[in-house]
Design an enzyme around this catalytic site. Structure first.
Site, PDB file in Angstrom:
ATOM      1  N   CYS A  19     -39.684  -3.282 -18.563  1.00  0.00           N
ATOM      2  CA  CYS A  19     -40.879  -2.632 -18.059  1.00  0.00           C
ATOM      3  C   CYS A  19     -40.328  -0.969 -17.972  1.00  0.00           C
ATOM      4  O   CYS A  19     -39.240  -0.661 -18.097  1.00  0.00           O
ATOM      5  CB  CYS A  19     -41.084  -3.054 -16.931  1.00  0.00           C
ATOM      6  SG  CYS A  19     -42.664  -2.578 -16.109  1.00  0.00           S
ATOM      7  N   ASP A  71     -40.737  -8.996  -6.233  1.00  0.00           N
ATOM      8  CA  ASP A  71     -40.157  -7.625  -6.441  1.00  0.00           C
ATOM      9  C   ASP A  71     -39.505  -7.486  -5.074  1.00  0.00           C
ATOM     10  O   ASP A  71     -39.931  -7.717  -4.152  1.00  0.00           O
ATOM     11  CB  ASP A  71     -41.094  -6.657  -6.832  1.00  0.00           C
ATOM     12  CG  ASP A  71     -40.321  -5.670  -7.751  1.00  0.00           C
ATOM     13  OD1 ASP A  71     -39.069  -5.579  -7.593  1.00  0.00           O
ATOM     14  OD2 ASP A  71     -40.832  -4.802  -8.347  1.00  0.00           O
TER      15      ASP A  71
END
Length: 207
Positions: free
Chosen positions: A7, A126
């Site tokens: 990402c 996360d």
């Protein structure tokens, strides 16, 4: 096999390297809140260079609905990834499959939020705190990753070539998502780190 998403990509060369090394998905950060921001037109140019069978994910965070709709129109992502406090209805409003990031900085208290998004294609856990951005390199207690949810779980936050194998053995995620752990600076990926990260993931036996 643990899937891999790289990402925060901002350059064609980095994106194509990730694909050649075996990344299953590439992520572009479309929220202006991020230091890895790329605008929709730049992201679309990156998308045009993505090889076949690699998924494109667009990350947004509490952005205006009209802007998210523009991202969908211009970029044509395979999936949206919502990193803010968006509701399930807001995430589902664009007719695109979506992931919802769950901020695990609060530890066990964050687990209750995993049940708020039954329509998500998957949940991304996360390490950052609620309301904070991802890509910060913060990790959480991997043992908190539940094993009884029907939705695929993606592990993110503080993953590096040195610790990702251990993270997979502990958390047993469907996929891992890496950004800062393969960078030389925000948005600029490091070839050696990317190679070592993907090799480390692939070396972990399937569970």
């Amino acid at each position: 096999m643990t899937r891999i998403k790289c990402c925060g990509l901002t350059r064609v060369d980095d994106m194509q390297l990730a694909a050649r090394l075996g990344a299953d998905a590439v992520g572009f950060v479309l929220t202006r809140k991020s230091k890895r921001f790329v605008d929709p037109e730049a992201a679309a140019r990156l998308r045009d260079a993505v090889p076949p069978f690699v998924s494109v994910v667009a990350l947004v965070m509490d952005d205006e609905p009209a802007y998210v709709a523009e991202v969908v129109r211009v970029l044509r992502p395979d999936m949206l990834q919502f990193h803010g406090v968006e509701t399930a209805a807001e995430c589902a409003a664009y007719g695109v499959r979506w992931l919802k990031a769950i901020a695990m900085g609060e530890g066990e208290r964050a687990l209750a939020r995993l049940h708020d998004y039954p329509g998500a294609a998957g949940l991304l856990l996360d390490g950052h705190g609620l309301g904070e951005q991802g890509g910060s390199g913060q990790r959480f207690d991997w043992s908190l990753m539940p094993q009884d949810l029907a939705q695929p779980l993606v592990l993110a936050g503080g993953l590096t070539p040195a610790n990702v194998a251990e993270a997979i053995r502990v958390a047993r995620p469907w996929a891992v998502d890496v950004s800062s752990g393969i960078e030389s600076s925000p948005g600029i990926k490091d070839r050696d780190k990317m190679e070592r990260f993907i090799s480390a993931v692939r070396a972990v036996p399937s569970v």
